[in-house]
Design an enzyme around this catalytic site. Structure first.
Site, PDB file in Angstrom:
ATOM      1  N   HIS A   1      11.665   8.339  -0.711  1.00  0.00           N
ATOM      2  CA  HIS A   1      12.363   7.257  -1.944  1.00  0.00           C
ATOM      3  C   HIS A   1      12.377   9.197  -2.967  1.00  0.00           C
ATOM      4  O   HIS A   1      12.406   8.352  -4.130  1.00  0.00           O
ATOM      5  CB  HIS A   1      11.916   5.900  -2.129  1.00  0.00           C
ATOM      6  CG  HIS A   1      12.615   5.147  -2.704  1.00  0.00           C
ATOM      7  ND1 HIS A   1      13.704   5.229  -3.456  1.00  0.00           N
ATOM      8  CD2 HIS A   1      11.908   4.381  -3.171  1.00  0.00           C
ATOM      9  CE1 HIS A   1      14.230   4.692  -3.648  1.00  0.00           C
ATOM     10  NE2 HIS A   1      12.854   3.191  -3.910  1.00  0.00           N
TER      11      HIS A   1
ATOM     12  N   ARG B   1      15.202   3.775 -13.368  1.00  0.00           N
ATOM     13  CA  ARG B   1      16.163   4.666 -12.354  1.00  0.00           C
ATOM     14  C   ARG B   1      17.449   4.766 -12.475  1.00  0.00           C
ATOM     15  O   ARG B   1      18.188   5.512 -12.326  1.00  0.00           O
ATOM     16  CB  ARG B   1      15.813   2.914 -11.236  1.00  0.00           C
ATOM     17  CG  ARG B   1      14.433   2.811 -10.821  1.00  0.00           C
ATOM     18  CD  ARG B   1      14.192   4.104  -9.931  1.00  0.00           C
ATOM     19  NE  ARG B   1      15.155   4.225  -8.660  1.00  0.00           N
ATOM     20  CZ  ARG B   1      15.183   3.378  -7.663  1.00  0.00           C
ATOM     21  NH1 ARG B   1      14.578   2.835  -7.508  1.00  0.00           N
ATOM     22  NH2 ARG B   1      16.305   3.616  -7.232  1.00  0.00           N
TER      23      ARG B   1
ATOM     24  N   GLN C   1      13.427   7.269  -6.067  1.00  0.00           N
ATOM     25  CA  GLN C   1      12.347   6.050  -6.845  1.00  0.00           C
ATOM     26  C   GLN C   1      11.499   7.484  -8.065  1.00  0.00           C
ATOM     27  O   GLN C   1      10.826   7.426  -9.166  1.00  0.00           O
ATOM     28  CB  GLN C   1      11.731   6.129  -6.303  1.00  0.00           C
ATOM     29  CG  GLN C   1      10.491   4.777  -6.216  1.00  0.00           C
ATOM     30  CD  GLN C   1      11.067   4.059  -7.649  1.00  0.00           C
ATOM     31  OE1 GLN C   1      11.859   2.927  -7.086  1.00  0.00           O
ATOM     32  NE2 GLN C   1      10.049   3.943  -9.278  1.00  0.00           N
TER      33      GLN C   1
ATOM     34  N   ASP D   1       1.910   0.720  -3.805  1.00  0.00           N
ATOM     35  CA  ASP D   1       3.315   0.665  -3.318  1.00  0.00           C
ATOM     36  C   ASP D   1       3.115  -0.985  -2.181  1.00  0.00           C
ATOM     37  O   ASP D   1       1.975  -0.948  -1.867  1.00  0.00           O
ATOM     38  CB  ASP D   1       3.998   1.596  -2.919  1.00  0.00           C
ATOM     39  CG  ASP D   1       5.256   0.872  -1.672  1.00  0.00           C
ATOM     40  OD1 ASP D   1       5.753  -0.060  -2.618  1.00  0.00           O
ATOM     41  OD2 ASP D   1       6.320   1.534  -1.496  1.00  0.00           O
TER      42      ASP D   1
ATOM     43  N   ARG E   1      21.024   3.366   1.927  1.00  0.00           N
ATOM     44  CA  ARG E   1      19.619   2.965   2.097  1.00  0.00           C
ATOM     45  C   ARG E   1      19.558   2.716   3.081  1.00  0.00           C
ATOM     46  O   ARG E   1      20.363   1.917   4.382  1.00  0.00           O
ATOM     47  CB  ARG E   1      19.670   1.930   1.267  1.00  0.00           C
ATOM     48  CG  ARG E   1      17.854   0.813   1.358  1.00  0.00           C
ATOM     49  CD  ARG E   1      17.674   0.237   0.513  1.00  0.00           C
ATOM     50  NE  ARG E   1      17.218   0.632  -0.871  1.00  0.00           N
ATOM     51  CZ  ARG E   1      16.279   0.397  -1.138  1.00  0.00           C
ATOM     52  NH1 ARG E   1      15.788  -0.714  -1.111  1.00  0.00           N
ATOM     53  NH2 ARG E   1      15.338   1.352  -2.149  1.00  0.00           N
TER      54      ARG E   1
ATOM     55  N   CYS F   1       6.971   0.637  -7.870  1.00  0.00           N
ATOM     56  CA  CYS F   1       7.994   1.411  -7.939  1.00  0.00           C
ATOM     57  C   CYS F   1       8.411  -0.596  -8.087  1.00  0.00           C
ATOM     58  O   CYS F   1      10.058  -0.216  -7.944  1.00  0.00           O
ATOM     59  CB  CYS F   1       8.821   1.822  -6.047  1.00  0.00           C
ATOM     60  SG  CYS F   1       7.507   0.907  -4.987  1.00  0.00           S
TER      61      CYS F   1
HETATM   62  N1   CP Z   1      12.325   0.255  -6.566  1.00  0.00           N
HETATM   63  C1   CP Z   1      12.750   0.332  -5.654  1.00  0.00           C
HETATM   64  O1   CP Z   1      13.907   0.859  -4.321  1.00  0.00           O
HETATM   65  O2   CP Z   1      13.391  -1.545  -5.710  1.00  0.00           O
HETATM   66  P1   CP Z   1      14.597  -1.669  -4.556  1.00  0.00           P
HETATM   67  O3   CP Z   1      14.305  -1.630  -2.923  1.00  0.00           O
HETATM   68  O4   CP Z   1      15.451  -3.318  -4.988  1.00  0.00           O
HETATM   69  O5   CP Z   1      15.857  -1.337  -4.333  1.00  0.00           O
HETATM   70  N1  NVA Z   2       7.549   1.149   0.349  1.00  0.00           N
HETATM   71  C1  NVA Z   2       8.699   0.162   0.337  1.00  0.00           C
HETATM   72  C2  NVA Z   2       9.772   0.249  -1.173  1.00  0.00           C
HETATM   73  C3  NVA Z   2      10.441  -0.416  -1.457  1.00  0.00           C
HETATM   74  C4  NVA Z   2      11.230   0.099  -2.648  1.00  0.00           C
HETATM   75  C5  NVA Z   2       9.737  -0.094   1.348  1.00  0.00           C
HETATM   76  O1  NVA Z   2       9.864   1.268   2.155  1.00  0.00           O
HETATM   77  O2  NVA Z   2      10.118  -0.720   1.393  1.00  0.00           O
END
Ligand code: CP
Ligand code: NVA
Length: 318
Positions: free
Chosen positions: A143, A305, A146, A238, A116, A277
């Site tokens: 993502h 997930r 997701q 989101d 990440r 998400c």
């Molecule tokens: N939806 C998602 O990716 O959640 P987290 O940021 O908690 O991993």
């Molecule tokens: N768009 C959000 C998704 C978190 C799971 C971010 O990038 O923070």
């Protein structure tokens, strides 16, 4: 013993295999592989015990530059439930040494890297240097894990994806981009409504439009939430401020207000389910009333997930 040639104790020859050993963005899985992944997910969800040793002796490196609840824990649980294990590291990935060195360390200890990151470039660079699969656990642009859970959740609810209409309302962000690259290839019509100035990335939108045309689905990008919601089977939102954009939060709260998914907005799509998400900011992009309503599938998405990532790991590692 070389960990990479250890025999699998589980007969895996019937499992579908990913043709590319990376999931850096959505298109690393072909349309056929996407369909196979959804089928395998359904099997795994039904019979988890059958695969309890399928990835015995396999290890994942989890590298997270940003916080996570769902992604981190579901990857850890996914690999453990398949008989393997994971190691975790948080913080900037390439602060102490170049990414090409990080990649060539991790490949000596573990069978895949789940990262990440702030920049998609970091994923690309890891994938370029590592001989093991690299999985994008969220970047500034995508993502993809997701989106897999999201389309599986829709498939569970509706049975058939072809012909569904999904409306995404809010920021044209990483989550929106991955839906744009995934949904059209499964026959889902997608409408994305964002405030002016917050539209999806133009290059990704052009790619998604090409996919939609090739797959015979509609992709609409608009600034009008009502146009997006008309006839929608699912409404997705989101956060207005993604991780890394915190200094824009106040400005975004003002600009995005008309895009809040509240009871009034949901009336424009009276039969639609609600998706998010998570994490959600109640009172910003969604009201407590909508996210807590019987139409909300947010915890199904969160559960899925786990199952979709188990399928992904099997297709990449078994
Ligand atoms: N939806 C998602 O990716 O959640 P987290 O940021 O908690 O991993
Ligand atoms: N768009 C959000 C998704 C978190 C799971 C971010 O990038 O923070």
């Amino acid at each position: 013993m070389n960990i990479h040639t250890a025999p699998a104790s589980f007969p895996t020859d019937t499992l579908p295999k990913a043709s590319v050993r990376r999931f850096a963005w959505d298109l690393d899985l072909s349309q056929e592989e996407l369909v196979q992944l959804l089928d395998l997910t359904a099997t795994l969800k039904r019979s988890p015990a059958a695969y309890a040793r399928a990835l015995e002796g396999r290890y994942l490196s989890l590298l997270f530059e940003k916080p996570s609840l769902r992604t981190r824990l579901t990857f850890e649980l996914a690999i453990k439930q398949l008989g393997g294990d994971a190691v975790f590291s948080s913080g900037p990935i390439a602060e102490r040494e170049p990414l090409k060195d990080v990649a060539r360390n991790l490949e000596r200890w573990t069978h895949a890297i789940v990262a990440r990151v702030f920049s998609q470039q970091t994923i690309e660079e890891l994938a370029r240097w590592a001989s093991v699969p690299v999985i994008n656990a969220l970047s500034d642009l995508y993502h993809p894990c997701q989106a897999l859970a999201d389309v599986f959740t829709l498939k569970e609810r509706f049975g058939e994806l072809r012909g569904l209409k999904l409306a995404f309302v809010g920021d044209g962000n990483n989550v929106a981009h991955s839906l744009m690259l995934t949904a059209p290839r499964l026959g889902i019509n997608l409408a994305v409504a964002t405030p002016p100035g917050y539209a999806p990335n133009a290059e990704i939108a052009a790619t998604a439009a090409g996919l939609a045309a090739a797959c015979g689905t509609e992709l609409t990008i608009t600034t009008d939430p009502a146009a997006a919601l008309a006839g929608a089977d699912a409404v997705y939102t989101d956060v207005w401020t993604s991780m890394g954009f915190e200094r824009e939060a106040a400005q975004r709260r003002r600009v995005f207000q008309p895009y809040q998914v509240n009871a009034q907005l949901m009336e424009m799509a009276p039969n639609a389910v609600f998706l998010h998400c998570l994490p959600a900011k109640r009172g910003e992009e969604v009201t407590d009333e909508v996210i807590e309503s019987p139409r909300s599938l947010v915890f199904e998405q969160a559960e899925n997930r786990l199952h979709t990532q188990k399928a992904l790991l099997l297709m990449m590692l078994a």
